[in-house]
Design a protein around this motif. Structure first.
Motif, PDB file in Angstrom:
ATOM      1  N   PRO A 395       0.816  -1.211   0.000  1.00 57.49           N
ATOM      2  CA  PRO A 395       0.000   0.000   0.000  1.00 57.49           C
ATOM      3  C   PRO A 395       0.854   1.269   0.000  1.00 57.49           C
ATOM      4  CG  PRO A 395      -0.230  -1.217   2.072  1.00 57.49           C
ATOM      5  CD  PRO A 395       0.674  -2.007   1.218  1.00 57.49           C
ATOM      6  N   SER A 396       0.228   2.381  -0.279  1.00 53.52           N
ATOM      7  CA  SER A 396       0.931   3.662  -0.312  1.00 53.52           C
ATOM      8  C   SER A 396       1.522   3.964   1.070  1.00 53.52           C
ATOM      9  CB  SER A 396      -0.064   4.754  -0.715  1.00 53.52           C
ATOM     10  OG  SER A 396       0.572   5.973  -0.698  1.00 53.52           O
ATOM     11  N   GLY A 397       2.767   4.467   1.080  1.00 46.86           N
ATOM     12  CA  GLY A 397       3.407   4.820   2.347  1.00 46.86           C
ATOM     13  C   GLY A 397       3.967   3.621   3.090  1.00 46.86           C
ATOM     14  N   ALA A 398       4.005   2.448   2.430  1.00 46.91           N
ATOM     15  CA  ALA A 398       4.461   1.232   3.107  1.00 46.91           C
ATOM     16  C   ALA A 398       5.969   1.242   3.344  1.00 46.91           C
ATOM     17  CB  ALA A 398       4.068   0.014   2.277  1.00 46.91           C
ATOM     18  N   LYS A 400       8.243   1.289   0.293  1.00 46.40           N
ATOM     19  CA  LYS A 400       8.904   0.723  -0.897  1.00 46.40           C
ATOM     20  C   LYS A 400       9.998   1.658  -1.418  1.00 46.40           C
ATOM     21  CE  LYS A 400       4.902   0.667  -2.983  1.00 46.40           C
ATOM     22  NZ  LYS A 400       3.949   1.196  -1.994  1.00 46.40           N
ATOM     23  N   THR A 401       9.657   2.941  -1.566  1.00 43.13           N
ATOM     24  CA  THR A 401      10.648   3.898  -2.065  1.00 43.13           C
ATOM     25  C   THR A 401      11.822   4.002  -1.094  1.00 43.13           C
ATOM     26  OG1 THR A 401       8.786   5.137  -2.953  1.00 43.13           O
ATOM     27  CG2 THR A 401      10.911   6.263  -2.915  1.00 43.13           C
ATOM     28  N   THR A 402      11.507   3.917   0.194  1.00 41.58           N
ATOM     29  CA  THR A 402      12.568   4.015   1.198  1.00 41.58           C
ATOM     30  C   THR A 402      13.563   2.865   1.033  1.00 41.58           C
ATOM     31  OG1 THR A 402      10.911   5.002   2.644  1.00 41.58           O
ATOM     32  CG2 THR A 402      12.958   4.294   3.668  1.00 41.58           C
ATOM     33  N   ILE A 403      13.059   1.664   0.778  1.00 43.63           N
ATOM     34  CA  ILE A 403      13.967   0.514   0.563  1.00 43.63           C
ATOM     35  C   ILE A 403      14.904   0.834  -0.592  1.00 43.63           C
ATOM     36  CG2 ILE A 403      14.062  -1.895  -0.239  1.00 43.63           C
ATOM     37  CD1 ILE A 403      11.476  -2.413   1.316  1.00 43.63           C
TER      38      ILE A 403
END
Ligand code: ATP
Length: 607
Positions: A395-398, A400-403
């Motif tokens: 979901p959004s804000g999970a 993913k981009t941070t990983i």
């Protein structure tokens, strides 16, 4: 007279606390260091000043000799000589002045360039977190207008100080040699000039600092509302009037501050100006008395009055220069504050430059947070074998981009480790790490230049044939070839003259030219039409082939093809497996599939 006073004043103010987070850290040595590379030119400038100020002492003497010798003794020959001397000296001083002006500009402009270079190089090394929390306008203001604001001080002030101090010293020698009694008399007004320096400088420094901050604000407003995305927002919400009012308010505040800045010390400088007139009156009084009572020669008094201009003029200039310096120090402080910011997580001293990267990426018990008390990633662990396609969904804000951001070290985890080919990424040189990674972001960024230049950003040495091959593989060649200017087409601000799909394919070609071992791809969520979608899918094929691909997946075709899918939720990997395995499990992935991927079937089937 000036000595180190502005600097002492600065420290005093830093200690008094004026809303700045850190104490003032402008130290003279630090400024002087920027002058060091230009010492030969500076030595020449000093020599010019010395010769010009010494020659400048001669005209009043010529005046005295004309009055007391040539005219009084009716000697025409000596009159010619003295007048000729006067003219010769004036011409020589003018020629020296012109040469000195050139050298001076060369030194000043060089120093400003060096300062800008230092700022930009330092900013290149700042972590992403700095750029997410600082307004672009403020950064631009420091690099361009702050450096410009010290122009005056760097190019003119130091020379002015040296020139005027030398003029004062040589004039003092001349007047004491001429008549010590009148010399003492001419010095009585000096304390009146010097005493108010302290308070005037202090006010000036504080006001100047505020005006610079206000300029940051204005620059940020311009940056935010007049960038392409900003103006689109303003227009779509019909907020032009409110934005104009906001800008007007900020501008008015700056105007009031600048007016105050112009006023501070004006009365004081005006007083100094008045003293320049009052001083000679005192000399006429004292000199007249000496002439009447003690037989002092009239030529001496005339020469003396001429010398006074060379004494008070420079003193008045030094006073206003002092005010300029103090206010420039506020700007130096802003520049040095930027240069003192801690740069990106430093490279370890014995960092390894990784060659022949296989492309194995692994996360081991990684915990990461952007802000205190809120873990964006909590105990994340996975391994992507070389060449694997690993998809991340959630979901959004999970997180993913941070990983993805941790792989090229845009951020470092607080706990655990991220490794490339088994090496902790913190043990690798930043250059070799980032050279092994290619990123295709969701929002494609292109520079406002030609397609060719944008592509070469991926590999500056790529030949034209390589550019063509990459563009063909990325399915963008036919489009580029159809443009009247082909590869030389300028793509506009952030590449926005191209469509979203075209931009993305140019970005794919750019990464193909870089040829990294690890690919990080954030698939676009925006739904493109089926033809565009198909072109991008086809472009991604060669991009992923033979590379470890970490993909934030939004497309069914990606998750179906992925070797492994990690489902991220609340900063944790909650499920892992292939598409079939995860569907069979009936967990979060199955729910996401229903909500997110299944509806894509129609589009992708069409494609
Ligand atoms: P999406 O699919 O919507 O892009 P995501 O899974 O990629 O979401 P992330 O961007 O990784 O999510 O964000 C994870 C969490 O970290 C979010 O709660 C977000 O608000 C927070 N976050 C992201 N970037 C920052 C930042 N620079 N500073 C503070 N918090 C941040």
């Amino acid at each position: 007279m000036l000595g180190g006073s502005p600097y002492h004043m600065m420290y005093a103010m830093g200690a008094s606390g004026d809303g700045q987070k850190r104490p003032a850290n402008v130290d003279l040595r630090r400024i002087v260091r920027y002058f060091a590379p230009y010492w030969p030119q500076e030595a020449f400038v000093l020599a010019c000043i010395l010769v010009a100020t010494s020659l400048g002492q001669l005209p009043p003497l010529f005046t005295k000799w004309i009055i007391d010798d040539s005219i009084a003794k009716r000697d025409l020959h000596s009159l010619w000589l003295n007048v000729g001397g006067m003219v010769g000296v004036a011409l020589a001083v003018a020629a020296i002045g012109a040469w000195q002006g050139y050298l001076n500009a060369a030194v000043g402009e060089g120093i400003m360039r060096d300062m800008r270079d230092a700022l930009v190089q330092h900013l290149h090394r700042m972590p992403l977190s700095f750029f997410t929390s600082t307004k672009t306008g403020e950064i631009m203001n420091r690099v361009s207008s702050d450096v410009d604001a010290i122009d005056n001080v760097v190019t003119g002030t130091l020379v002015t100080i040296v020139t005027n101090v030398l003029t004062i010293v040589t004039t003092l020698i001349a007047i004491f040699w001429l008549d010590w009694r009148l010399a003492l008399l001419s010095l009585i007004v000096v304390p009146i000039m010097v005493i108010p320096l302290g308070p005037v400088g202090r006010t000036m420094f504080a006001v100047r600092k505020k005006t610079r901050e206000q300029r940051d604000k204005i620059e940020s407003l311009i940056q935010e509302t007049l960038s392409l995305s900003g103006i689109t927002l303003v227009k779509s919400f019909v907020r032009e009037r409110q934005e104009a009012a906001r800008f007007h308010a900020a501008g008015t505040e700056l105007m009031e501050m600048e007016i105050r800045l112009a006023l501070v010390g004006r009365w004081f400088i005006a007083l100094v100006g008045a003293l320049v007139v009052i001083g000679p009156a005192i000399i006429w009084l004292g000199g007249g008395w000496l002439a009447i009572e003690r037989g002092l020669q009239v030529g001496t008094i005339v020469a003396f009055v001429a010398y006074l201009a060379r004494l008070y003029g420079p003193a008045a200039t030094l006073v206003s220069v002092q005010v300029q310096i103090v206010s420039a120090l506020a700007v130096f402080e802003r520049i040095f504050n930027y240069l003192d910011m801690t740069p990106e997580a430093p490279q370890r001293p014995n960092a390894i430059a990784l060659h022949d990267v296989r492309g194995e990426v692994s996360f081991e018990h990684v915990r990461f947070r952007y802000v205190e008390d809120r873990w964006a990633l909590d105990d994340v662990g996975f391994r992507a074998a070389p060449g694997q396609l690993v998809a991340f969904v959630g979901p959004s804000g999970a997180g993913k981009t941070t990983i993805m951001n941790l792989v090229p070290r845009f951020y470092d985890p607080q706990e655990g480790r991220v490794a490339l080919d088994g090496h902790d990424v913190r043990d690798l040189t930043l250059e070799s790490l980032r050279a092994s990674i290619g990123i295709v972001a969701q929002e494609t960024y292109l520079f406002h230049t030609t397609i060719r230049e944008n592509l070469r950003y991926g590999n500056p040495t790529a030949s034209d044939a390589e550019l063509v091959a990459a563009c063909k593989a990325a399915n963008i060649y036919d489009f580029i070839a159809s443009l009247p200017e082909g590869f030389d087409t300028v793509v506009g601000e952030r590449g926005l003259k191209l469509s979203g799909g075209e931009r993305q394919r140019v970005a794919i070609a750019r990464v193909l030219l870089k040829d990294p071992c690890v690919l990080i791809l954030d698939e676009a969520t925006s739904s493109l039409d089926s033809t565009s979608e198909q072109l991008i899918q086809a472009a991604l094929e060669p991009l992923m082939r033979g590379r470890t691909s970490l993909v934030i997946a939004h497309r069914l075709s990606t998750v179906v093809r992925a070797d492994v899918i990690h489902v991220v939720d609340g900063g944790r990997i909650v499920e892992s497996g292939t598409h079939r395995e995860l569907l069979a499990r009936g967990g979060l992935y199955a729910t996401l599939y229903e909500a997110q991927f299944k509806q894509a079937i129609g589009t992708e089937a069409l494609a």
